[in-house]
Enzyme design. Structure first.
Site, PDB file in Angstrom:
ATOM      1  N   ARG A  38      17.821 -44.413  14.466  1.00 31.46           N
ATOM      2  CA  ARG A  38      17.681 -42.926  15.266  1.00 31.46           C
ATOM      3  C   ARG A  38      16.383 -42.415  14.543  1.00 31.46           C
ATOM      4  O   ARG A  38      15.790 -41.423  15.216  1.00 31.46           O
ATOM      5  CB  ARG A  38      18.840 -42.083  14.602  1.00 31.46           C
ATOM      6  CG  ARG A  38      19.820 -42.212  14.458  1.00 31.46           C
ATOM      7  CD  ARG A  38      21.198 -41.343  13.977  1.00 31.46           C
ATOM      8  NE  ARG A  38      20.632 -41.602  12.384  1.00 31.46           N
ATOM      9  CZ  ARG A  38      20.797 -40.488  11.738  1.00 31.46           C
ATOM     10  NH1 ARG A  38      21.461 -39.642  11.047  1.00 31.46           N
ATOM     11  NH2 ARG A  38      20.548 -41.770  10.244  1.00 31.46           N
ATOM     12  N   LYS A  91      28.074 -52.212  -0.287  1.00 32.17           N
ATOM     13  CA  LYS A  91      29.644 -52.376  -0.118  1.00 32.17           C
ATOM     14  C   LYS A  91      30.483 -51.712   0.767  1.00 32.17           C
ATOM     15  O   LYS A  91      30.239 -50.713   1.034  1.00 32.17           O
ATOM     16  CB  LYS A  91      30.263 -51.586  -1.712  1.00 32.17           C
ATOM     17  CG  LYS A  91      30.026 -50.697  -1.895  1.00 32.17           C
ATOM     18  CD  LYS A  91      30.870 -49.101  -1.724  1.00 32.17           C
ATOM     19  CE  LYS A  91      32.365 -49.764  -0.521  1.00 32.17           C
ATOM     20  NZ  LYS A  91      32.562 -47.737  -0.257  1.00 32.17           N
TER      21      LYS A  91
HETATM   22  P1  NAP Z   1      26.308 -43.456   7.243  1.00 33.02           P
HETATM   23  O1  NAP Z   1      25.795 -41.733   7.039  1.00 33.02           O
HETATM   24  O2  NAP Z   1      27.888 -42.615   8.237  1.00 33.02           O
HETATM   25  O3  NAP Z   1      25.615 -43.695   7.337  1.00 33.02           O
HETATM   26  C1  NAP Z   1      25.355 -45.374   7.917  1.00 33.02           C
HETATM   27  C2  NAP Z   1      23.819 -45.366   8.537  1.00 33.02           C
HETATM   28  O4  NAP Z   1      23.876 -46.832   8.942  1.00 33.02           O
HETATM   29  C3  NAP Z   1      23.968 -44.687   9.908  1.00 33.02           C
HETATM   30  O5  NAP Z   1      22.686 -42.969   9.968  1.00 33.02           O
HETATM   31  C4  NAP Z   1      22.524 -45.502  10.913  1.00 33.02           C
HETATM   32  O6  NAP Z   1      21.033 -44.760  10.240  1.00 33.02           O
HETATM   33  C5  NAP Z   1      22.943 -46.853  10.501  1.00 33.02           C
HETATM   34  N1  NAP Z   1      23.582 -47.565  11.051  1.00 33.02           N
HETATM   35  C6  NAP Z   1      22.992 -48.729  11.858  1.00 33.02           C
HETATM   36  N2  NAP Z   1      24.351 -49.432  12.648  1.00 33.02           N
HETATM   37  C7  NAP Z   1      24.892 -48.186  12.632  1.00 33.02           C
HETATM   38  C8  NAP Z   1      26.528 -48.396  13.984  1.00 33.02           C
HETATM   39  N3  NAP Z   1      26.374 -49.174  14.471  1.00 33.02           N
HETATM   40  N4  NAP Z   1      27.253 -47.541  13.823  1.00 33.02           N
HETATM   41  C9  NAP Z   1      26.665 -46.324  12.613  1.00 33.02           C
HETATM   42  N5  NAP Z   1      26.101 -46.294  11.756  1.00 33.02           N
HETATM   43  C10 NAP Z   1      24.687 -47.335  12.329  1.00 33.02           C
HETATM   44  O7  NAP Z   1      27.223 -43.650   6.390  1.00 33.02           O
HETATM   45  P2  NAP Z   1      27.321 -44.298   4.170  1.00 33.02           P
HETATM   46  O8  NAP Z   1      28.101 -43.025   4.019  1.00 33.02           O
HETATM   47  O9  NAP Z   1      25.804 -43.432   4.734  1.00 33.02           O
HETATM   48  O10 NAP Z   1      27.945 -45.381   4.512  1.00 33.02           O
HETATM   49  C11 NAP Z   1      26.580 -46.573   4.844  1.00 33.02           C
HETATM   50  C12 NAP Z   1      27.596 -48.094   3.800  1.00 33.02           C
HETATM   51  O11 NAP Z   1      27.050 -47.445   2.210  1.00 33.02           O
HETATM   52  C13 NAP Z   1      28.774 -47.985   3.826  1.00 33.02           C
HETATM   53  O12 NAP Z   1      29.146 -49.062   4.389  1.00 33.02           O
HETATM   54  C14 NAP Z   1      29.782 -47.204   2.658  1.00 33.02           C
HETATM   55  O13 NAP Z   1      31.245 -47.748   2.292  1.00 33.02           O
HETATM   56  C15 NAP Z   1      28.368 -47.515   1.614  1.00 33.02           C
HETATM   57  N6  NAP Z   1      28.717 -45.987  -0.194  1.00 33.02           N
HETATM   58  C16 NAP Z   1      28.916 -44.901   1.301  1.00 33.02           C
HETATM   59  C17 NAP Z   1      28.786 -44.198   0.212  1.00 33.02           C
HETATM   60  C18 NAP Z   1      29.330 -42.369   0.064  1.00 33.02           C
HETATM   61  O14 NAP Z   1      28.875 -41.678  -0.647  1.00 33.02           O
HETATM   62  N7  NAP Z   1      28.447 -41.932   1.826  1.00 33.02           N
HETATM   63  C19 NAP Z   1      28.777 -43.890  -1.877  1.00 33.02           C
HETATM   64  C20 NAP Z   1      28.527 -46.032  -1.445  1.00 33.02           C
HETATM   65  C21 NAP Z   1      28.346 -46.449  -0.737  1.00 33.02           C
HETATM   66  P3  NAP Z   1      20.218 -44.964  10.925  1.00 33.02           P
HETATM   67  O15 NAP Z   1      20.526 -44.246  12.252  1.00 33.02           O
HETATM   68  O16 NAP Z   1      18.675 -45.013  10.128  1.00 33.02           O
HETATM   69  O17 NAP Z   1      20.050 -46.337  11.459  1.00 33.02           O
END
Ligand code: NAP
Length: 311
Positions: A38, A91
């Site tokens: 994005r 993870k």
């Molecule tokens: P999120 O807010 O949905 O962010 C993921 C980011 O990945 C998106 O904003 C996008 O950013 C990028 N992306 C690249 N390819 C994508 C696709 N095909 N579909 C969607 N997004 C895509 O998710 P998140 O909560 O940060 O979680 C990401 C990972 O971290 C997961 O595996 C989750 O289990 C882990 N995690 C999350 C947390 C938490 O508290 N949220 C805690 C620990 C671990 P761009 O537009 O910038 O590319």
């Protein structure tokens, strides 16, 4: 001591909450660039729409942290290894065990560091539990990991798609603690997986584990429908009669009713400290045990259909 140039792929919630602030205060790392579909901008480093553009424009990146949803993590990690970068995996490391083993072998062949981060393992109370259980026979285990998906994952579509893990997205955190602290492995004996009729990932899971040694009860309840108080607890009993309780997501340990360890969470600080050490040593850390338990739950799981889920 070398300062490593690190780049981030995927600038979502966990990157804003943890990776960016933790990298900023760790002198062993310098944020060199981000790759964001994005085009999200961050302070102090350029943004590129794709990792390929990033590697070309900033060739001295040492390492990348792949922080996307799991479904696309393997291809980004493989591309990074091919570009000669060391790789930190958020993870859950990948969507399948096969992908993770391929990354492990590919990193080894290219002499790159691969680091599977399981953030819940990085708590003082988890380490205290591991020490307390060393050499013990575990006869009782009950994981209760119950939270409100609307509160913690609002609008995250990927989590409900195949390979998004559903309730195992938080559940694998509990499993990563258990695989880290138990002296002997547990296996999946039965899994009841409850899928909303409009989703390809479960909203709840009830698991019975088995173990090689005799045991009284080994189980887990994961549920994403819990409103009000949130529950992230693991209770463990030993043949010697001790009772351990890890609460607050693994940040508090009580043994036999006495508080043993409780410190504020600093999981990502510890993860980046560990990554610096791994990079210094040229050593990978690939822990596939939590992922294998989830894969086995899906392999053996009985599918139950429930009401549709709408965010
Ligand atoms: P999120 O807010 O949905 O962010 C993921 C980011 O990945 C998106 O904003 C996008 O950013 C990028 N992306 C690249 N390819 C994508 C696709 N095909 N579909 C969607 N997004 C895509 O998710 P998140 O909560 O940060 O979680 C990401 C990972 O971290 C997961 O595996 C989750 O289990 C882990 N995690 C999350 C947390 C938490 O508290 N949220 C805690 C620990 C671990 P761009 O537009 O910038 O590319």
């Amino acid at each position: 001591m070398k300062t490593y140039k690190v780049a981030i792929i995927g600038v979502g919630k966990i990157v804003e909450d943890q990776h960016l602030p933790v990298i900023a205060k760790n002198p062993r790392f310098q944020l060199a660039a981000v790759a964001s579909q994005r085009g999200i901008e961050v302070t102090g480093a350029p943004t590129f729409r794709t990792p390929a553009e990033m590697y070309q424009a900033v060739p001295d990146i040492d390492a990348v942290a792949v922080c996307t949803p799991p479904q696309v993590r393997y291809s980004y990690a493989r591309e990074a290894l091919d570009a000669g970068k060391h790789v930190l995996l958020e993870k859950p490391s990948t969507t399948t065990v096969g992908e993770l083993l391929d990354l492990r072998d590919h990193a080894a062949a290219g002499k790159r560091v691969l680091f599977t981060t399981w953030h819940s393992q990085y708590n003082a109370a988890v380490e205290a539990a591991r020490r307390a259980l060393a050499g013990q026979a575990v006869t009782y285990l009950q994981i209760n990991w119950k939270e409100d998906v609307r509160r913690w994952h609002p609008g995250q579509k990927w989590i409900w798609l195949a390979g998004g893990f559903g309730v195992f997205d938080p559940g694998i955190n509990a499993l990563s603690i258990v695989t880290h602290i138990l002296p002997d492995p547990v296996f999946i004996r039965r899994a009841d997986l409850t899928f909303p009729e409009n989703c390809d990932a479960p909203i709840a899971a009830r698991i019975e584990f088995a173990a090689a040694r005799p045991f009284e009860h080994l189980g887990a309840d994961f549920d994403w429908r819990q409103t009000g108080e949130q529950t992230w607890e693991i209770e463990i009993g030993t043949a010697a009669g001790n009772r351990l309780k890890l609460a607050k997501g693994g940040s508090r340990l009580d043994i036999d009713g006495q508080l043993v360890a409780e410190e504020p969470m600093a999981e990502y600080e510890a993860i980046y400290d560990r990554f610096a050490t791994l990079l210094d040593d040229g050593a990978s850390l690939v822990d596939e045990a939590p992922l294998r338990l989830v894969a086995d739950a899906f392999l053996i799981g009985k599918r139950i259909t429930t009401d549709p889920f709408y965010d």
